[in-house]
Design an enzyme around this catalytic site. Structure first.
Site, PDB file in Angstrom:
ATOM      1  N   GLY A  10       0.833  -1.213   0.000  1.00 41.22           N
ATOM      2  CA  GLY A  10       0.000   0.000   0.000  1.00 41.22           C
ATOM      3  C   GLY A  10       0.858   1.250   0.000  1.00 41.22           C
ATOM      4  O   GLY A  10       0.463   2.301   0.518  1.00 41.22           O
ATOM      5  N   ASP A  35       2.122  -2.014  -4.574  1.00 46.52           N
ATOM      6  CA  ASP A  35       0.822  -1.325  -4.587  1.00 46.52           C
ATOM      7  C   ASP A  35       0.181  -1.547  -5.954  1.00 46.52           C
ATOM      8  O   ASP A  35       0.883  -1.757  -6.949  1.00 46.52           O
ATOM      9  CB  ASP A  35       1.007   0.184  -4.348  1.00 46.52           C
ATOM     10  CG  ASP A  35      -0.286   0.856  -3.860  1.00 46.52           C
ATOM     11  OD1 ASP A  35      -0.293   1.388  -2.740  1.00 46.52           O
ATOM     12  OD2 ASP A  35      -1.288   0.854  -4.605  1.00 46.52           O
ATOM     13  N   ILE A  54      -1.675  -7.489  -3.639  1.00 46.54           N
ATOM     14  CA  ILE A  54      -1.198  -8.311  -2.510  1.00 46.54           C
ATOM     15  C   ILE A  54      -1.821  -9.710  -2.539  1.00 46.54           C
ATOM     16  O   ILE A  54      -1.355 -10.605  -1.850  1.00 46.54           O
ATOM     17  CB  ILE A  54      -1.471  -7.658  -1.127  1.00 46.54           C
ATOM     18  CG1 ILE A  54      -2.938  -7.239  -0.983  1.00 46.54           C
ATOM     19  CG2 ILE A  54      -0.538  -6.497  -0.865  1.00 46.54           C
ATOM     20  CD1 ILE A  54      -3.341  -6.937   0.448  1.00 46.54           C
ATOM     21  N   TYR A 153     -14.931  -2.377   7.488  1.00 43.47           N
ATOM     22  CA  TYR A 153     -13.538  -1.976   7.681  1.00 43.47           C
ATOM     23  C   TYR A 153     -13.114  -2.197   9.143  1.00 43.47           C
ATOM     24  O   TYR A 153     -12.052  -2.762   9.417  1.00 43.47           O
ATOM     25  CB  TYR A 153     -13.409  -0.502   7.292  1.00 43.47           C
ATOM     26  CG  TYR A 153     -12.084   0.156   7.552  1.00 43.47           C
ATOM     27  CD1 TYR A 153     -10.980  -0.101   6.752  1.00 43.47           C
ATOM     28  CD2 TYR A 153     -11.950   1.093   8.586  1.00 43.47           C
ATOM     29  CE1 TYR A 153      -9.768   0.552   6.972  1.00 43.47           C
ATOM     30  CE2 TYR A 153     -10.750   1.744   8.808  1.00 43.47           C
ATOM     31  CZ  TYR A 153      -9.661   1.471   7.999  1.00 43.47           C
ATOM     32  OH  TYR A 153      -8.468   2.119   8.225  1.00 43.47           O
ATOM     33  N   LYS A 157     -10.339  -4.770  10.572  1.00 41.73           N
ATOM     34  CA  LYS A 157      -9.164  -4.339  11.356  1.00 41.73           C
ATOM     35  C   LYS A 157      -9.068  -5.117  12.668  1.00 41.73           C
ATOM     36  O   LYS A 157      -8.002  -5.619  13.024  1.00 41.73           O
ATOM     37  CB  LYS A 157      -9.238  -2.831  11.640  1.00 41.73           C
ATOM     38  CG  LYS A 157      -8.948  -1.938  10.448  1.00 41.73           C
ATOM     39  CD  LYS A 157      -7.510  -2.066   9.991  1.00 41.73           C
ATOM     40  CE  LYS A 157      -7.163  -1.110   8.870  1.00 41.73           C
ATOM     41  NZ  LYS A 157      -5.885  -1.410   8.223  1.00 41.73           N
TER      42      LYS A 157
HETATM   43  N1  NAD Z   1      -5.406   7.554   6.717  1.00 40.71           N
HETATM   44  C1  NAD Z   1      -5.995   7.324   7.902  1.00 40.71           C
HETATM   45  O1  NAD Z   1      -6.637   8.222   8.472  1.00 40.71           O
HETATM   46  C2  NAD Z   1      -5.838   5.967   8.575  1.00 40.71           C
HETATM   47  C3  NAD Z   1      -6.253   5.826   9.894  1.00 40.71           C
HETATM   48  C4  NAD Z   1      -6.139   4.591  10.503  1.00 40.71           C
HETATM   49  C5  NAD Z   1      -5.575   3.518   9.831  1.00 40.71           C
HETATM   50  N2  NAD Z   1      -5.171   3.675   8.544  1.00 40.71           N
HETATM   51  C6  NAD Z   1      -4.625   2.502   7.862  1.00 40.71           C
HETATM   52  O2  NAD Z   1      -3.340   2.783   7.330  1.00 40.71           O
HETATM   53  C7  NAD Z   1      -3.152   2.071   6.102  1.00 40.71           C
HETATM   54  C8  NAD Z   1      -2.788   3.042   5.006  1.00 40.71           C
HETATM   55  O3  NAD Z   1      -3.773   4.044   4.946  1.00 40.71           O
HETATM   56  P1  NAD Z   1      -3.720   5.227   3.888  1.00 40.71           P
HETATM   57  O4  NAD Z   1      -4.416   6.381   4.493  1.00 40.71           O
HETATM   58  O5  NAD Z   1      -2.334   5.386   3.375  1.00 40.71           O
HETATM   59  O6  NAD Z   1      -4.692   4.619   2.785  1.00 40.71           O
HETATM   60  P2  NAD Z   1      -4.708   4.872   1.218  1.00 40.71           P
HETATM   61  O7  NAD Z   1      -6.054   4.499   0.724  1.00 40.71           O
HETATM   62  O8  NAD Z   1      -4.187   6.230   0.912  1.00 40.71           O
HETATM   63  O9  NAD Z   1      -3.640   3.800   0.713  1.00 40.71           O
HETATM   64  C9  NAD Z   1      -3.918   2.438   0.624  1.00 40.71           C
HETATM   65  C10 NAD Z   1      -3.116   1.894  -0.537  1.00 40.71           C
HETATM   66  O10 NAD Z   1      -3.355   0.490  -0.632  1.00 40.71           O
HETATM   67  C11 NAD Z   1      -3.358   0.148  -2.002  1.00 40.71           C
HETATM   68  N3  NAD Z   1      -4.080  -1.103  -2.199  1.00 40.71           N
HETATM   69  C12 NAD Z   1      -5.398  -1.333  -2.022  1.00 40.71           C
HETATM   70  N4  NAD Z   1      -5.684  -2.608  -2.343  1.00 40.71           N
HETATM   71  C13 NAD Z   1      -4.522  -3.191  -2.731  1.00 40.71           C
HETATM   72  C14 NAD Z   1      -4.187  -4.484  -3.183  1.00 40.71           C
HETATM   73  N5  NAD Z   1      -5.108  -5.444  -3.312  1.00 40.71           N
HETATM   74  N6  NAD Z   1      -2.903  -4.739  -3.485  1.00 40.71           N
HETATM   75  C15 NAD Z   1      -1.959  -3.771  -3.383  1.00 40.71           C
HETATM   76  N7  NAD Z   1      -2.219  -2.521  -2.955  1.00 40.71           N
HETATM   77  C16 NAD Z   1      -3.492  -2.237  -2.644  1.00 40.71           C
HETATM   78  C17 NAD Z   1      -4.065   1.329  -2.691  1.00 40.71           C
HETATM   79  O11 NAD Z   1      -3.759   1.381  -4.057  1.00 40.71           O
HETATM   80  C18 NAD Z   1      -3.524   2.507  -1.901  1.00 40.71           C
HETATM   81  O12 NAD Z   1      -2.406   3.088  -2.533  1.00 40.71           O
HETATM   82  C19 NAD Z   1      -4.460   1.333   5.835  1.00 40.71           C
HETATM   83  O13 NAD Z   1      -4.330   0.020   6.294  1.00 40.71           O
HETATM   84  C20 NAD Z   1      -5.467   2.080   6.666  1.00 40.71           C
HETATM   85  O14 NAD Z   1      -6.513   1.243   7.040  1.00 40.71           O
HETATM   86  C21 NAD Z   1      -5.281   4.889   7.905  1.00 40.71           C
END
Ligand code: NAD
Length: 342
Positions: A10, A35, A54, A153, A157
């Site tokens: 990701g 990604d 993934i 979601y 988690k």
């Molecule tokens: N941003 C927030 O506020 C927040 C808060 C709590 C937890 N998180 C967690 O942190 C992590 C990253 O969050 P983020 O904000 O960078 O999210 P984001 O949506 O910006 O990035 C997620 C990335 O995962 C990639 N992805 C999705 N499915 C995929 C697959 N099958 N194979 C490969 N890549 C894939 C997407 O292309 C994307 O680039 C996530 O697990 C999210 O749940 C984020």
């Protein structure tokens, strides 16, 4: 010989972008990223990037034959709003994807005889408070309280946290030859706010969306009520938390899942802070009942005292510094540059 790397799934997302920059600056090990999306040009120079899924077993098998994975930051996921529209797809990516990577990390731990560190970002979505009165009374929730998520979601988690603990402590517990276990560590993040990337698909996005709209000079209609409160954190602190937890000696960790947070404020207070720096911002409230319901079930604040006590967690960007030193200057700069370029 396999090349030792830090792997980031990701990597093209909001956190991935920021994390690549920090890890590349540290320079401890080469980076390997994965990604569905390509990386921006700048970050692409800092890592060996594989554009792929993934869930692609063939890709992962090829990868483990070429690399020794020391640490995995498993960030790939479908976020809360998007997951609610496509729950089965979210389950596949968020749960099956995590399971595949935990398995991969387990096999690598066994093969190299040393635990692979598996760093997993969880979320306030793992909590689910039944009503606003409970949210008021239990204002700062602890990790083991109110684990009743009401989104796909959040369910994903919470379950993946448990899967990680299982792989870390009990995997193949009945086998005669117990394998070397992986080293799972997890953070429950609040809503994250980045100056450099726009959020997409999350339900805490109204905060950063207000700010980016104000800097762009466009009106913004907020999808939650003015009084709703959740915790937030600036992106540099999120990356710092990931790195500090990774570095912490295993023996100081009294838990494998930790809350971390920085500041907590209502949507109307968020608006006031935006107006302080962008007095002409046009921010109105037009709550979406369904998305509002999700945010209402999330805690108003997180108790992150175990992280503070065990591994010295301390956010560097409180509310004042987040807006004054990180968000406003960088967001203003970003849109000024984009205006000049267009
Ligand atoms: N941003 C927030 O506020 C927040 C808060 C709590 C937890 N998180 C967690 O942190 C992590 C990253 O969050 P983020 O904000 O960078 O999210 P984001 O949506 O910006 O990035 C997620 C990335 O995962 C990639 N992805 C999705 N499915 C995929 C697959 N099958 N194979 C490969 N890549 C894939 C997407 O292309 C994307 O680039 C996530 O697990 C999210 O749940 C984020």
């Amino acid at each position: 010989m396999r090349k030792k790397v830090i792997m980031i799934t990701g990597a093209a997302g909001e956190i991935g972008n920021a994390l690549i920059n920090s890890l590349a600056e540290q320079g401890a090990l080469p980076l390997l990223s994965l990604d569905l999306q390509p990386l921006p040009e700048r970050e692409a120079r800092m890592t060996t990037h594989l554009q792929g899924d993934i869930l692609d077993q063939a890709l992962l098998s090829r990868l483990v034959s070429e690399y020794e994975i020391d640490t995995i930051y498993h960030l790939a996921a479908l976020l809360s709003t998007r997951a609610e529209f496509t729950p089965e797809a979210a389950h596949r990516v968020n749960v099956e994807g995590t399971l595949v990577l935990l398995k991969l990390a387990s096999e690598q731990s066994e093969w190299r005889g040393t635990p692979v560190r598996f760093i997993f970002p969880s979320s306030i979505a793992a909590y689910g408070l039944p009503d606003l009165e409970t949210k008021r009374v239990y204002a700062r929730v602890r990790e083991w309280e109110w684990n009743y998520p009401r989104t796909m979601y959040g369910c994903n988690k919470l379950y993946c946290e448990q899967l990680g603990i299982y792989f870390s402590r009990h995997y193949r517990q009945l086998a005669a030859d117990r394998p070397v276990m992986l080293d799972f560590r997890c953070l429950r993040f609040p809503g994250l706010v980045s100056a450099f990337t726009l959020p997409s698909g999350g339900t805490s996005d109204y905060g950063p969306e207000m700010l980016h709209a104000a800097a762009k000079g466009v009106p913004y209609s907020c999808f939650v009520r003015e009084d709703v409160q959740i915790p937030f954190m600036s992106m540099p602190d999120a990356v710092t938390a990931l790195l500090r937890l990774t570095e912490a000696p295993r023996q100081v960790l009294s838990r494998l899942v930790y809350n971390v947070t920085s500041f907590s404020l209502s949507a109307s207070e968020f608006r006031q802070w935006v107006l302080k720096y962008f007095p002409d911002a046009q921010i109105t409230f037009d709550p979406d009942v369904k998305r509002q319901g999700i945010v209402d079930s999330w805690p108003a604040d997180l108790d992150d005292s175990p992280a503070r006590r065990d591994w010295g967690w301390q956010p560097e960007y409180d509310l004042e510094r987040s807006f004054g030193e990180y968000l406003v200057p960088n967001i203003t700069n970003r849109y000024r540059k984009l205006k000049v370029e267009s």
